[in-house]
Scaffold this motif. Structure first.
Motif, PDB file in Angstrom:
ATOM      1  N   GLY A   9       0.826  -1.206   0.000  1.00 46.78           N
ATOM      2  CA  GLY A   9       0.000   0.000   0.000  1.00 46.78           C
ATOM      3  C   GLY A   9       0.853   1.244   0.000  1.00 46.78           C
ATOM      4  N   LEU A  10       0.207   2.353   0.327  1.00 53.23           N
ATOM      5  CA  LEU A  10       0.849   3.663   0.371  1.00 53.23           C
ATOM      6  C   LEU A  10       1.093   4.048   1.822  1.00 53.23           C
ATOM      7  CD1 LEU A  10       1.716   6.329  -0.998  1.00 53.23           C
ATOM      8  CD2 LEU A  10      -0.676   7.062  -0.820  1.00 53.23           C
ATOM      9  N   VAL A  11       2.312   4.464   2.121  1.00 49.54           N
ATOM     10  CA  VAL A  11       2.668   4.861   3.476  1.00 49.54           C
ATOM     11  C   VAL A  11       3.611   6.050   3.400  1.00 49.54           C
ATOM     12  CG1 VAL A  11       4.602   3.235   3.577  1.00 49.54           C
ATOM     13  CG2 VAL A  11       3.522   3.989   5.692  1.00 49.54           C
ATOM     14  N   GLN A  12       3.572   6.890   4.415  1.00 51.30           N
ATOM     15  CA  GLN A  12       4.467   8.036   4.454  1.00 51.30           C
ATOM     16  C   GLN A  12       5.856   7.617   4.911  1.00 51.30           C
ATOM     17  OE1 GLN A  12       2.570  11.036   6.904  1.00 51.30           O
ATOM     18  NE2 GLN A  12       1.646  11.992   5.094  1.00 51.30           N
ATOM     19  N   ALA A  13       6.823   8.383   4.511  1.00 52.60           N
ATOM     20  CA  ALA A  13       8.200   8.125   4.936  1.00 52.60           C
ATOM     21  C   ALA A  13       8.271   8.123   6.462  1.00 52.60           C
ATOM     22  CB  ALA A  13       9.132   9.185   4.372  1.00 52.60           C
ATOM     23  N   GLY A  14       9.029   7.166   6.985  1.00 51.73           N
ATOM     24  CA  GLY A  14       9.124   6.998   8.426  1.00 51.73           C
ATOM     25  C   GLY A  14       8.105   6.038   8.996  1.00 51.73           C
ATOM     26  N   GLY A  15       7.136   5.674   8.193  1.00 54.69           N
ATOM     27  CA  GLY A  15       6.078   4.774   8.649  1.00 54.69           C
ATOM     28  C   GLY A  15       6.455   3.315   8.520  1.00 54.69           C
ATOM     29  N   SER A  16       5.470   2.467   8.831  1.00 58.86           N
ATOM     30  CA  SER A  16       5.675   1.022   8.816  1.00 58.86           C
ATOM     31  C   SER A  16       4.599   0.340   7.979  1.00 58.86           C
ATOM     32  CB  SER A  16       5.626   0.453  10.236  1.00 58.86           C
ATOM     33  OG  SER A  16       6.655   0.973  11.036  1.00 58.86           O
ATOM     34  N   LEU A  17       4.959  -0.827   7.491  1.00 60.91           N
ATOM     35  CA  LEU A  17       4.028  -1.640   6.715  1.00 60.91           C
ATOM     36  C   LEU A  17       4.439  -3.095   6.878  1.00 60.91           C
ATOM     37  CD1 LEU A  17       1.621  -0.970   4.813  1.00 60.91           C
ATOM     38  CD2 LEU A  17       3.201  -1.208   2.899  1.00 60.91           C
ATOM     39  N   ARG A  18       3.448  -3.954   6.891  1.00 61.26           N
ATOM     40  CA  ARG A  18       3.722  -5.392   7.007  1.00 61.26           C
ATOM     41  C   ARG A  18       3.091  -6.086   5.816  1.00 61.26           C
ATOM     42  NH1 ARG A  18       5.005  -8.455  11.542  1.00 61.26           N
ATOM     43  NH2 ARG A  18       4.477 -10.663  11.489  1.00 61.26           N
ATOM     44  N   ILE A  19       3.905  -6.808   5.071  1.00 54.71           N
ATOM     45  CA  ILE A  19       3.397  -7.585   3.949  1.00 54.71           C
ATOM     46  C   ILE A  19       3.610  -9.063   4.247  1.00 54.71           C
ATOM     47  CG2 ILE A  19       3.672  -5.744   2.259  1.00 54.71           C
ATOM     48  CD1 ILE A  19       6.212  -7.020   1.288  1.00 54.71           C
ATOM     49  N   SER A  20       2.760  -9.881   3.653  1.00 51.15           N
ATOM     50  CA  SER A  20       2.801 -11.307   3.942  1.00 51.15           C
ATOM     51  C   SER A  20       2.808 -12.132   2.669  1.00 51.15           C
ATOM     52  CB  SER A  20       1.585 -11.701   4.788  1.00 51.15           C
ATOM     53  OG  SER A  20       1.631 -11.084   6.056  1.00 51.15           O
ATOM     54  N   LYS A  75      -0.221 -20.658   9.976  1.00 54.04           N
ATOM     55  CA  LYS A  75      -0.938 -20.056   8.847  1.00 54.04           C
ATOM     56  C   LYS A  75      -0.200 -20.264   7.531  1.00 54.04           C
ATOM     57  CE  LYS A  75      -3.071 -16.420  11.652  1.00 54.04           C
ATOM     58  NZ  LYS A  75      -3.234 -14.945  11.857  1.00 54.04           N
ATOM     59  N   ASN A  76       0.918 -20.996   7.579  1.00 55.00           N
ATOM     60  CA  ASN A  76       1.730 -21.211   6.374  1.00 55.00           C
ATOM     61  C   ASN A  76       2.074 -19.882   5.707  1.00 55.00           C
ATOM     62  OD1 ASN A  76       3.107 -23.184   4.905  1.00 55.00           O
ATOM     63  ND2 ASN A  76       1.575 -23.175   3.278  1.00 55.00           N
ATOM     64  N   THR A  77       2.509 -18.953   6.529  1.00 55.70           N
ATOM     65  CA  THR A  77       2.741 -17.579   6.089  1.00 55.70           C
ATOM     66  C   THR A  77       4.100 -17.088   6.549  1.00 55.70           C
ATOM     67  OG1 THR A  77       0.371 -17.096   6.198  1.00 55.70           O
ATOM     68  CG2 THR A  77       1.862 -15.220   6.257  1.00 55.70           C
ATOM     69  N   VAL A  78       4.731 -16.312   5.693  1.00 56.55           N
ATOM     70  CA  VAL A  78       5.951 -15.595   6.067  1.00 56.55           C
ATOM     71  C   VAL A  78       5.697 -14.112   5.849  1.00 56.55           C
ATOM     72  CG1 VAL A  78       8.368 -15.196   5.522  1.00 56.55           C
ATOM     73  CG2 VAL A  78       7.460 -17.525   5.515  1.00 56.55           C
ATOM     74  N   SER A  79       6.061 -13.295   6.814  1.00 54.98           N
ATOM     75  CA  SER A  79       5.787 -11.863   6.753  1.00 54.98           C
ATOM     76  C   SER A  79       7.078 -11.054   6.706  1.00 54.98           C
ATOM     77  CB  SER A  79       4.969 -11.433   7.971  1.00 54.98           C
ATOM     78  OG  SER A  79       3.698 -12.047   7.955  1.00 54.98           O
ATOM     79  N   LEU A  80       6.949  -9.876   6.133  1.00 55.39           N
ATOM     80  CA  LEU A  80       8.047  -8.914   6.072  1.00 55.39           C
ATOM     81  C   LEU A  80       7.562  -7.636   6.741  1.00 55.39           C
ATOM     82  CD1 LEU A  80      10.877  -8.119   4.978  1.00 55.39           C
ATOM     83  CD2 LEU A  80       9.713  -7.283   2.918  1.00 55.39           C
ATOM     84  N   GLN A  81       8.103  -7.361   7.914  1.00 56.81           N
ATOM     85  CA  GLN A  81       7.787  -6.130   8.642  1.00 56.81           C
ATOM     86  C   GLN A  81       8.773  -5.060   8.201  1.00 56.81           C
ATOM     87  OE1 GLN A  81       5.312  -5.385  10.914  1.00 56.81           O
ATOM     88  NE2 GLN A  81       6.090  -3.298  10.925  1.00 56.81           N
ATOM     89  N   MET A  82       8.234  -3.951   7.715  1.00 54.04           N
ATOM     90  CA  MET A  82       9.078  -2.881   7.199  1.00 54.04           C
ATOM     91  C   MET A  82       8.865  -1.636   8.046  1.00 54.04           C
ATOM     92  SD  MET A  82       8.459  -3.530   3.109  1.00 54.04           S
ATOM     93  CE  MET A  82       6.681  -3.324   3.252  1.00 54.04           C
ATOM     94  N   ASP A  83       9.910  -1.194   8.706  1.00 50.35           N
ATOM     95  CA  ASP A  83       9.861  -0.012   9.561  1.00 50.35           C
ATOM     96  C   ASP A  83      10.774   1.075   9.012  1.00 50.35           C
ATOM     97  OD1 ASP A  83       9.859  -2.323  12.296  1.00 50.35           O
ATOM     98  OD2 ASP A  83       8.122  -1.281  11.453  1.00 50.35           O
ATOM     99  N   SER A  84      10.562   2.270   9.490  1.00 47.62           N
ATOM    100  CA  SER A  84      11.379   3.420   9.072  1.00 47.62           C
ATOM    101  C   SER A  84      11.480   3.482   7.548  1.00 47.62           C
ATOM    102  CB  SER A  84      12.781   3.337   9.690  1.00 47.62           C
ATOM    103  OG  SER A  84      12.702   3.300  11.096  1.00 47.62           O
ATOM    104  N   LEU A  85      10.366   3.378   6.911  1.00 45.23           N
ATOM    105  CA  LEU A  85      10.346   3.319   5.446  1.00 45.23           C
ATOM    106  C   LEU A  85      10.817   4.624   4.833  1.00 45.23           C
ATOM    107  CD1 LEU A  85       7.092   1.249   5.036  1.00 45.23           C
ATOM    108  CD2 LEU A  85       9.301   0.670   4.002  1.00 45.23           C
ATOM    109  N   LYS A  86      11.484   4.479   3.682  1.00 43.90           N
ATOM    110  CA  LYS A  86      12.028   5.600   2.937  1.00 43.90           C
ATOM    111  C   LYS A  86      11.422   5.605   1.530  1.00 43.90           C
ATOM    112  CE  LYS A  86      16.491   4.850   5.264  1.00 43.90           C
ATOM    113  NZ  LYS A  86      17.937   4.595   5.033  1.00 43.90           N
ATOM    114  N   PRO A  87      11.393   6.753   0.881  1.00 46.18           N
ATOM    115  CA  PRO A  87      10.871   6.785  -0.499  1.00 46.18           C
ATOM    116  C   PRO A  87      11.597   5.809  -1.421  1.00 46.18           C
ATOM    117  CG  PRO A  87      11.024   8.997   0.371  1.00 46.18           C
ATOM    118  CD  PRO A  87      11.663   8.098   1.395  1.00 46.18           C
ATOM    119  N   GLU A  88      12.870   5.561  -1.180  1.00 44.52           N
ATOM    120  CA  GLU A  88      13.620   4.637  -2.030  1.00 44.52           C
ATOM    121  C   GLU A  88      13.244   3.175  -1.794  1.00 44.52           C
ATOM    122  OE1 GLU A  88      14.841   7.085  -0.071  1.00 44.52           O
ATOM    123  OE2 GLU A  88      16.754   6.483   0.860  1.00 44.52           O
ATOM    124  N   ASP A  89      12.396   2.906  -0.802  1.00 50.54           N
ATOM    125  CA  ASP A  89      11.867   1.557  -0.609  1.00 50.54           C
ATOM    126  C   ASP A  89      10.681   1.274  -1.534  1.00 50.54           C
ATOM    127  OD1 ASP A  89      12.412   1.996   2.905  1.00 50.54           O
ATOM    128  OD2 ASP A  89      13.636   0.806   1.516  1.00 50.54           O
TER     129      ASP A  89
END
Length: 124
Positions: A9-20, A75-89
């Protein structure tokens, strides 16, 4: 084998997002799993990998210390927690599984099965 990444999704710089990444046709608890990303006009980049046991993780230099890979075997799931996000991410993020479940690879060629990708956009 099918992999499906979700949660982008869309998040502001410095924010967090979790994808699975959810898998079918393969038991993720028995396999290592990698995350990659690809920005427009750039090569696919290694983000990180978790071992089949979950005891080892390795991250690309651009995300180390900010991103964390984890498993939920129930849940047969692997997640990627992304913190301190930057525009280059900003990129499409892909999960991938190797043809040999014990393989622990940092490169694209080490993976046979790929999810369809999920878009992550970080605004400045």
């Amino acid at each position: 084998v099918q992999l499906q990444a979700s949660g982008g999704g869309l998040v502001q710089a410095g924010g967090s997002l979790r994808i699975s990444c959810v898998a079918s046709g393969i038991t993720l608890s028995n396999c290592s799993l990698g995350w990659f990303r690809q920005a427009p006009g750039k090569d696919r980049e290694f983000v990180g990998v978790i071992s089949r046991s979950g005891g080892s993780t390795t991250y690309g230099s651009s995300v180390k210390g900010r991103f964390t890979i984890s498993r939920d075997n129930a849940k047969n799931t692997v997640s990627l927690q992304m913190d301190s996000l930057k525009p280059e991410d900003t990129a499409v993020y892909y999960c991938a599984a190797p043809d040999s479940c014990g393989r622990y690879s940092f490169g694209v060629l080490g993976y046979k099965y790929w999810g369809q990708g999920t878009q992550v956009t970080v605004s400045s």
